[in-house]
Design a protein around this motif. Structure first.
Motif, PDB file in Angstrom:
ATOM      1  N   VAL A  46      37.551   9.715  41.609  1.00  0.00           N
ATOM      2  CA  VAL A  46      38.533   9.409  40.567  1.00  0.00           C
ATOM      3  C   VAL A  46      39.490   8.311  41.034  1.00  0.00           C
ATOM      4  O   VAL A  46      39.747   7.336  40.324  1.00  0.00           O
ATOM      5  CB  VAL A  46      39.310  10.680  40.169  1.00  0.00           C
ATOM      6  CG1 VAL A  46      40.560  10.325  39.371  1.00  0.00           C
ATOM      7  CG2 VAL A  46      38.426  11.613  39.347  1.00  0.00           C
ATOM      8  N   ALA A  49      37.772   4.910  41.561  1.00  0.00           N
ATOM      9  CA  ALA A  49      37.380   4.260  40.309  1.00  0.00           C
ATOM     10  C   ALA A  49      38.568   3.633  39.590  1.00  0.00           C
ATOM     11  O   ALA A  49      38.397   3.018  38.536  1.00  0.00           O
ATOM     12  CB  ALA A  49      36.695   5.270  39.394  1.00  0.00           C
ATOM     13  N   LEU A  51      41.126   5.293  38.315  1.00  0.00           N
ATOM     14  CA  LEU A  51      41.612   6.179  37.269  1.00  0.00           C
ATOM     15  C   LEU A  51      42.812   6.964  37.785  1.00  0.00           C
ATOM     16  O   LEU A  51      42.993   7.118  38.992  1.00  0.00           O
ATOM     17  CB  LEU A  51      40.493   7.144  36.849  1.00  0.00           C
ATOM     18  CG  LEU A  51      39.231   6.480  36.279  1.00  0.00           C
ATOM     19  CD1 LEU A  51      38.124   7.509  36.104  1.00  0.00           C
ATOM     20  CD2 LEU A  51      39.528   5.773  34.971  1.00  0.00           C
ATOM     21  N   PRO A  52      43.668   7.481  36.901  1.00  0.00           N
ATOM     22  CA  PRO A  52      44.843   8.252  37.349  1.00  0.00           C
ATOM     23  C   PRO A  52      44.426   9.515  38.097  1.00  0.00           C
ATOM     24  O   PRO A  52      43.438  10.171  37.741  1.00  0.00           O
ATOM     25  CB  PRO A  52      45.572   8.577  36.039  1.00  0.00           C
ATOM     26  CG  PRO A  52      44.561   8.403  34.960  1.00  0.00           C
ATOM     27  CD  PRO A  52      43.631   7.340  35.424  1.00  0.00           C
ATOM     28  N   TRP A  53      45.200   9.904  39.114  1.00  0.00           N
ATOM     29  CA  TRP A  53      44.835  11.020  39.975  1.00  0.00           C
ATOM     30  C   TRP A  53      44.737  12.332  39.229  1.00  0.00           C
ATOM     31  O   TRP A  53      43.936  13.203  39.586  1.00  0.00           O
ATOM     32  CB  TRP A  53      45.855  11.155  41.111  1.00  0.00           C
ATOM     33  CG  TRP A  53      47.208  11.632  40.645  1.00  0.00           C
ATOM     34  CD1 TRP A  53      48.268  10.867  40.276  1.00  0.00           C
ATOM     35  CD2 TRP A  53      47.613  12.996  40.469  1.00  0.00           C
ATOM     36  NE1 TRP A  53      49.324  11.639  39.884  1.00  0.00           N
ATOM     37  CE2 TRP A  53      48.950  12.956  40.001  1.00  0.00           C
ATOM     38  CE3 TRP A  53      46.992  14.219  40.678  1.00  0.00           C
ATOM     39  CZ2 TRP A  53      49.667  14.113  39.714  1.00  0.00           C
ATOM     40  CZ3 TRP A  53      47.706  15.379  40.399  1.00  0.00           C
ATOM     41  CH2 TRP A  53      49.032  15.324  39.931  1.00  0.00           C
ATOM     42  N   LEU A  55      43.455  12.960  36.562  1.00  0.00           N
ATOM     43  CA  LEU A  55      42.196  13.151  35.844  1.00  0.00           C
ATOM     44  C   LEU A  55      41.285  14.144  36.574  1.00  0.00           C
ATOM     45  O   LEU A  55      40.490  14.843  35.929  1.00  0.00           O
ATOM     46  CB  LEU A  55      41.483  11.811  35.681  1.00  0.00           C
ATOM     47  CG  LEU A  55      40.253  11.806  34.770  1.00  0.00           C
ATOM     48  CD1 LEU A  55      40.658  12.170  33.342  1.00  0.00           C
ATOM     49  CD2 LEU A  55      39.580  10.435  34.783  1.00  0.00           C
ATOM     50  N   VAL A  73      33.376  10.698  35.168  1.00  0.00           N
ATOM     51  CA  VAL A  73      34.204   9.737  35.901  1.00  0.00           C
ATOM     52  C   VAL A  73      33.513   8.378  35.950  1.00  0.00           C
ATOM     53  O   VAL A  73      34.126   7.337  35.692  1.00  0.00           O
ATOM     54  CB  VAL A  73      34.488  10.248  37.325  1.00  0.00           C
ATOM     55  CG1 VAL A  73      35.130   9.151  38.174  1.00  0.00           C
ATOM     56  CG2 VAL A  73      35.407  11.456  37.278  1.00  0.00           C
ATOM     57  N   ALA A  76      33.552   6.871  32.436  1.00  0.00           N
ATOM     58  CA  ALA A  76      34.893   6.432  32.047  1.00  0.00           C
ATOM     59  C   ALA A  76      35.288   5.156  32.778  1.00  0.00           C
ATOM     60  O   ALA A  76      35.953   4.280  32.212  1.00  0.00           O
ATOM     61  CB  ALA A  76      35.909   7.532  32.326  1.00  0.00           C
ATOM     62  N   ALA A  77      34.882   5.036  34.046  1.00  0.00           N
ATOM     63  CA  ALA A  77      35.218   3.842  34.817  1.00  0.00           C
ATOM     64  C   ALA A  77      34.536   2.597  34.266  1.00  0.00           C
ATOM     65  O   ALA A  77      35.056   1.484  34.405  1.00  0.00           O
ATOM     66  CB  ALA A  77      34.838   4.045  36.278  1.00  0.00           C
ATOM     67  N   VAL A  79      33.928   2.178  31.059  1.00  0.00           N
ATOM     68  CA  VAL A  79      34.340   2.096  29.648  1.00  0.00           C
ATOM     69  C   VAL A  79      33.163   2.393  28.721  1.00  0.00           C
ATOM     70  O   VAL A  79      32.872   1.636  27.785  1.00  0.00           O
ATOM     71  CB  VAL A  79      34.968   0.723  29.324  1.00  0.00           C
ATOM     72  CG1 VAL A  79      35.791   0.794  28.054  1.00  0.00           C
ATOM     73  CG2 VAL A  79      35.832   0.232  30.478  1.00  0.00           C
TER      74      VAL A  79
END
Length: 255
Positions: A46, A49, A51-53, A55, A73, A76-77, A79
């Motif tokens: 996470v 990538a 992304l906010p922790w 998540l 994950v 989402a990374a 998109v």
């Protein structure tokens, strides 16, 4: 003077609720050996990538399924469209529907407790309970085991997030952890069951997905593989029924 030894042995349920809970926690230890490292990998992935922790614990609590969070994950990374993510989660977790047929949900009476047991019915929980004799199953033991498994997963994710801040740089190849896990499980299954036709169907599904829909190859491959497995099962069932009918007719003619 000969003493009478009671015929009942201590193979039934533990005497107290606390002992049942302790037994459930002990049941979770073997599963935790695999869940905790994967949770750590999720937390690291996470952060790496971008992304906010938060998540990591959010995914662990909202979609507690083990493998699918790592897939989400990665998607989402990159998109990936929300519809593709939702369909992937549905297809990957659809196996849990079949778990319900033999999972001991009947031992859980309270509606809220039963709802949690359904929510936390992951692969490891199913495998652990499948090995228990019916007489040793109880609601406290089942729920304690499931809560412990989720604690390993959520705690592992938070540990991975904390570990990522202490590392000097990103860990290369971490996104391959889930692929490596499923590859090892698939190889073990092939060696133990010798399911060569299933392997060939899987390869054909991946090849077709990469050619037809390279943008959403994972979803297409899963759907094609599921359809091929169902067709194979129906064909095998029909052949078995035909063979039984032919054998019955032959025996009747011989008589």
């Amino acid at each position: 003077m000969r003493q009478h030894v009671p015929s009942q042995v201590t193979t039934s349920l533990p005497a107290t609720r606390r002992q049942q809970i302790a037994a459930g926690v002990r049941d979770s230890f073997s599963a935790g050996l695999g869940i905790l490292p994967l949770g750590i990998a999720l937390g690291l992935l996470v952060v790496q990538a971008g992304l906010p922790w938060w998540l990591a614990p959010a995914l662990s609590l909202s979609a507690f399924a083990g493998s699918v969070e790592l897939l989400v994950v990665g998607m989402a990374a990159t998109v990936t469209p929300l519809g593709a993510i939702a369909l992937t989660v549905l297809v990957v977790n659809f196996r849990h529907v079949f778990y319900a047929f033999s999972f001991p949900l009947h031992v859980v009476r309270h509606p809220l407790a039963k709802a949690y047991a359904v929510y936390a019915m992951i692969d490891e929980a199913y495998a652990v309970n499948a090995a228990l004799p019916e007489a040793e199953r109880s609601a406290p033991r089942l729920l304690a085991m499931q809560i412990a498994c989720e604690a390993y997963w959520v705690g592992g994710g938070l540990a991975g997030v904390a570990l990522s801040t202490a590392l000097p740089g990103p860990v290369k190849g971490l996104e391959f952890a889930l692929v490596a896990l499923f590859t090892a499980l698939a190889l073990d299954a092939v060696r133990s069951r010798r399911e060569i036709p299933s392997v060939l169907l899987a390869v054909a599904s991946v090849a077709a997905a990469l050619v037809l829909t390279p943008g959403v190859a994972l979803v297409t491959a899963l759907l094609v593989f599921l359809a091929l497995l169902l067709a194979r099962h129906l064909l095998a069932t029909r052949r078995a029924a035909g063979g039984s009918a032919g054998k019955t007719v032959g025996e009747a003619a011989g008589a």
